[in-house]
Motif scaffolding. Structure first.
Motif, PDB file in Angstrom:
ATOM      1  N   LEU A   4       0.861  -1.177   0.000  1.00  0.00           N
ATOM      2  CA  LEU A   4       0.000   0.000   0.000  1.00  0.00           C
ATOM      3  C   LEU A   4       0.896   1.225   0.000  1.00  0.00           C
ATOM      4  CD1 LEU A   4      -2.584  -1.018   2.758  1.00  0.00           C
ATOM      5  CD2 LEU A   4      -3.010  -0.915   0.293  1.00  0.00           C
ATOM      6  N   VAL A   5       0.575   2.187  -0.840  1.00  0.00           N
ATOM      7  CA  VAL A   5       1.382   3.397  -0.935  1.00  0.00           C
ATOM      8  C   VAL A   5       0.478   4.612  -0.797  1.00  0.00           C
ATOM      9  CG1 VAL A   5       2.953   4.765  -2.339  1.00  0.00           C
ATOM     10  CG2 VAL A   5       3.086   2.268  -2.396  1.00  0.00           C
ATOM     11  N   GLU A   6       0.748   5.430   0.229  1.00  0.00           N
ATOM     12  CA  GLU A   6       0.002   6.666   0.417  1.00  0.00           C
ATOM     13  C   GLU A   6       0.696   7.818  -0.304  1.00  0.00           C
ATOM     14  OE1 GLU A   6       0.017   4.501   4.519  1.00  0.00           O
ATOM     15  OE2 GLU A   6       1.434   4.975   2.911  1.00  0.00           O
ATOM     16  N   SER A   7      -0.099   8.783  -0.709  1.00  0.00           N
ATOM     17  CA  SER A   7       0.438   9.996  -1.312  1.00  0.00           C
ATOM     18  C   SER A   7      -0.546  11.131  -1.079  1.00  0.00           C
ATOM     19  CB  SER A   7       0.686   9.804  -2.817  1.00  0.00           C
ATOM     20  OG  SER A   7      -0.524   9.501  -3.472  1.00  0.00           O
ATOM     21  N   GLY A   8      -0.071  12.355  -1.332  1.00  0.00           N
ATOM     22  CA  GLY A   8      -0.946  13.513  -1.234  1.00  0.00           C
ATOM     23  C   GLY A   8      -0.763  14.361   0.006  1.00  0.00           C
ATOM     24  N   GLY A   9       0.105  13.943   0.903  1.00  0.00           N
ATOM     25  CA  GLY A   9       0.347  14.744   2.088  1.00  0.00           C
ATOM     26  C   GLY A   9       1.131  16.001   1.765  1.00  0.00           C
ATOM     27  N   GLY A  10       1.260  16.868   2.779  1.00  0.00           N
ATOM     28  CA  GLY A  10       2.024  18.092   2.572  1.00  0.00           C
ATOM     29  C   GLY A  10       1.737  19.096   3.662  1.00  0.00           C
ATOM     30  N   LEU A  11       2.193  20.321   3.408  1.00  0.00           N
ATOM     31  CA  LEU A  11       1.995  21.436   4.325  1.00  0.00           C
ATOM     32  C   LEU A  11       0.831  22.284   3.826  1.00  0.00           C
ATOM     33  CD1 LEU A  11       2.886  23.311   6.669  1.00  0.00           C
ATOM     34  CD2 LEU A  11       4.486  24.373   5.040  1.00  0.00           C
ATOM     35  N   LYS A  87      -7.326  21.531  10.415  1.00  0.00           N
ATOM     36  CA  LYS A  87      -6.960  22.223  11.650  1.00  0.00           C
ATOM     37  C   LYS A  87      -5.553  21.787  12.066  1.00  0.00           C
ATOM     38  CE  LYS A  87     -11.752  21.755  13.262  1.00  0.00           C
ATOM     39  NZ  LYS A  87     -12.622  21.237  14.350  1.00  0.00           N
ATOM     40  N   PRO A  88      -4.877  22.572  12.872  1.00  0.00           N
ATOM     41  CA  PRO A  88      -3.545  22.155  13.349  1.00  0.00           C
ATOM     42  C   PRO A  88      -3.577  20.790  14.038  1.00  0.00           C
ATOM     43  CG  PRO A  88      -3.866  24.478  13.763  1.00  0.00           C
ATOM     44  CD  PRO A  88      -5.186  23.961  13.239  1.00  0.00           C
ATOM     45  N   ASP A  89      -4.665  20.470  14.716  1.00  0.00           N
ATOM     46  CA  ASP A  89      -4.782  19.162  15.385  1.00  0.00           C
ATOM     47  C   ASP A  89      -4.830  17.995  14.410  1.00  0.00           C
ATOM     48  OD1 ASP A  89      -6.843  20.111  18.268  1.00  0.00           O
ATOM     49  OD2 ASP A  89      -4.698  20.284  17.857  1.00  0.00           O
ATOM     50  N   ASP A  90      -5.019  18.259  13.122  1.00  0.00           N
ATOM     51  CA  ASP A  90      -5.014  17.191  12.119  1.00  0.00           C
ATOM     52  C   ASP A  90      -3.592  16.811  11.701  1.00  0.00           C
ATOM     53  OD1 ASP A  90      -7.843  18.825  10.656  1.00  0.00           O
ATOM     54  OD2 ASP A  90      -7.867  16.996  11.894  1.00  0.00           O
ATOM     55  N   THR A  91      -2.620  17.535  12.188  1.00  0.00           N
ATOM     56  CA  THR A  91      -1.218  17.257  11.848  1.00  0.00           C
ATOM     57  C   THR A  91      -0.795  15.878  12.327  1.00  0.00           C
ATOM     58  OG1 THR A  91      -0.591  19.583  11.870  1.00  0.00           O
ATOM     59  CG2 THR A  91       1.161  17.984  12.269  1.00  0.00           C
ATOM     60  N   GLY A  92      -0.084  15.154  11.467  1.00  0.00           N
ATOM     61  CA  GLY A  92       0.426  13.842  11.822  1.00  0.00           C
ATOM     62  C   GLY A  92       0.809  13.063  10.583  1.00  0.00           C
ATOM     63  N   ILE A  93       1.264  11.854  10.820  1.00  0.00           N
ATOM     64  CA  ILE A  93       1.526  10.938   9.712  1.00  0.00           C
ATOM     65  C   ILE A  93       0.253  10.133   9.475  1.00  0.00           C
ATOM     66  CG2 ILE A  93       2.944   9.055   8.846  1.00  0.00           C
ATOM     67  CD1 ILE A  93       5.154   9.998  10.724  1.00  0.00           C
ATOM     68  N   TYR A  94      -0.194  10.125   8.238  1.00  0.00           N
ATOM     69  CA  TYR A  94      -1.411   9.422   7.883  1.00  0.00           C
ATOM     70  C   TYR A  94      -1.058   8.105   7.190  1.00  0.00           C
ATOM     71  CZ  TYR A  94      -4.411  13.287   9.186  1.00  0.00           C
ATOM     72  OH  TYR A  94      -5.094  14.248   9.917  1.00  0.00           O
ATOM     73  N   TYR A  95      -1.657   7.046   7.677  1.00  0.00           N
ATOM     74  CA  TYR A  95      -1.437   5.712   7.145  1.00  0.00           C
ATOM     75  C   TYR A  95      -2.736   5.123   6.616  1.00  0.00           C
ATOM     76  CZ  TYR A  95       2.707   5.927  10.196  1.00  0.00           C
ATOM     77  OH  TYR A  95       3.880   6.291  10.822  1.00  0.00           O
ATOM     78  N   THR A 109      -6.782  -0.502  14.980  1.00  0.00           N
ATOM     79  CA  THR A 109      -5.480  -0.691  14.350  1.00  0.00           C
ATOM     80  C   THR A 109      -5.033  -2.146  14.369  1.00  0.00           C
ATOM     81  OG1 THR A 109      -4.386  -0.150  16.434  1.00  0.00           O
ATOM     82  CG2 THR A 109      -4.731   1.647  14.906  1.00  0.00           C
ATOM     83  N   GLY A 110      -5.320  -2.864  15.442  1.00  0.00           N
ATOM     84  CA  GLY A 110      -4.843  -4.235  15.583  1.00  0.00           C
ATOM     85  C   GLY A 110      -5.475  -5.213  14.623  1.00  0.00           C
ATOM     86  N   TRP A 111      -6.569  -4.848  14.004  1.00  0.00           N
ATOM     87  CA  TRP A 111      -7.263  -5.746  13.100  1.00  0.00           C
ATOM     88  C   TRP A 111      -6.681  -5.701  11.688  1.00  0.00           C
ATOM     89  CZ3 TRP A 111     -13.173  -6.605  13.801  1.00  0.00           C
ATOM     90  CH2 TRP A 111     -13.452  -6.834  15.154  1.00  0.00           C
ATOM     91  N   TYR A 112      -5.959  -4.656  11.368  1.00  0.00           N
ATOM     92  CA  TYR A 112      -5.482  -4.460  10.008  1.00  0.00           C
ATOM     93  C   TYR A 112      -4.120  -5.114   9.810  1.00  0.00           C
ATOM     94  CZ  TYR A 112      -9.351  -1.343   9.083  1.00  0.00           C
ATOM     95  OH  TYR A 112     -10.610  -0.840   8.890  1.00  0.00           O
ATOM     96  N   LYS A 113      -4.002  -5.845   8.698  1.00  0.00           N
ATOM     97  CA  LYS A 113      -2.799  -6.640   8.462  1.00  0.00           C
ATOM     98  C   LYS A 113      -1.779  -5.911   7.605  1.00  0.00           C
ATOM     99  CE  LYS A 113      -1.255 -11.147   6.757  1.00  0.00           C
ATOM    100  NZ  LYS A 113      -1.693 -12.466   6.223  1.00  0.00           N
ATOM    101  N   TYR A 114      -2.239  -5.202   6.591  1.00  0.00           N
ATOM    102  CA  TYR A 114      -1.330  -4.558   5.646  1.00  0.00           C
ATOM    103  C   TYR A 114      -1.369  -3.046   5.850  1.00  0.00           C
ATOM    104  CZ  TYR A 114      -1.863  -9.125   3.502  1.00  0.00           C
ATOM    105  OH  TYR A 114      -1.903 -10.468   3.297  1.00  0.00           O
ATOM    106  N   TRP A 115      -0.176  -2.453   5.895  1.00  0.00           N
ATOM    107  CA  TRP A 115      -0.043  -1.033   6.175  1.00  0.00           C
ATOM    108  C   TRP A 115       0.869  -0.368   5.144  1.00  0.00           C
ATOM    109  CZ3 TRP A 115      -2.252   1.709  10.292  1.00  0.00           C
ATOM    110  CH2 TRP A 115      -2.963   0.925  11.217  1.00  0.00           C
ATOM    111  N   GLY A 116       0.548   0.890   4.835  1.00  0.00           N
ATOM    112  CA  GLY A 116       1.438   1.686   4.017  1.00  0.00           C
ATOM    113  C   GLY A 116       2.522   2.321   4.866  1.00  0.00           C
ATOM    114  N   GLN A 117       3.400   3.074   4.220  1.00  0.00           N
ATOM    115  CA  GLN A 117       4.540   3.678   4.922  1.00  0.00           C
ATOM    116  C   GLN A 117       4.194   5.026   5.537  1.00  0.00           C
ATOM    117  OE1 GLN A 117       4.008   4.005   1.739  1.00  0.00           O
ATOM    118  NE2 GLN A 117       4.328   6.188   1.399  1.00  0.00           N
ATOM    119  N   GLY A 118       3.047   5.570   5.161  1.00  0.00           N
ATOM    120  CA  GLY A 118       2.595   6.823   5.740  1.00  0.00           C
ATOM    121  C   GLY A 118       2.954   8.037   4.905  1.00  0.00           C
TER     122      GLY A 118
END
Length: 125
Positions: A4-11, A87-95, A109-118
């Motif tokens: 899984l590959v995430e994209s679209g993040g930024g400032l 909002k500033p509170d939305d700041t973080g790494i999104y997976y 979170t514990g139920w999910y097997k496959y994760w992207g890098q964030g």
């Protein structure tokens, strides 16, 4: 290889928008529920939203209801998270993460097997 590959993040400034994408390779998403999670510095990873394999079941964290929209395009093997009124509170790494099930989705979170890098999302003026 399942990936899984995430994209679209930024400032982005407060009140702005971003659209995150979660693209799968090595497997098809049509029998997987997909969850979006985020982790802020010093905090535990938390569920943001999830969508069932068919798209018929969708859940959001209370903190993002009315601002975020999750969707999926199984033909493109991709899930999206449209984030508005950030909002500033939305700041973080999104997976994004995948759970093989055709039942309703859950944001555990514990139920999910496959994760992207964030992908990093920073909301700041």
């Amino acid at each position: 290889q399942l990936q899984l590959v995430e994209s679209g993040g930024g400032l982005v400034q407060p009140g702005g928008s971003l659209r995150l994408s979660c693209a799968a390779s090595g497997f098809t998403l049509d029998v997987y529920a997909i969850g979006w999670f985020r982790q802020a510095p010093g905090k535990e990873r938390e569920g943001v939203s999830c969508i069932s394999s068919s798209g018929g079941s969708i859940n959001y964290a209370e903190s993002v209801k009315g601002r975020f929209t999750i969707s999926r395009d199984n033909a493109k093997n991709t899930v999206y998270l449209q984030m508005n009124s950030l909002k500033p509170d939305d700041t973080g790494i999104y997976y994004c993460a995948a759970l093989r099930t055709t039942a309703m989705c859950v944001m555990r979170t514990g139920w999910y097997k496959y994760w992207g890098q964030g992908t990093q999302v920073t909301v700041s003026s």
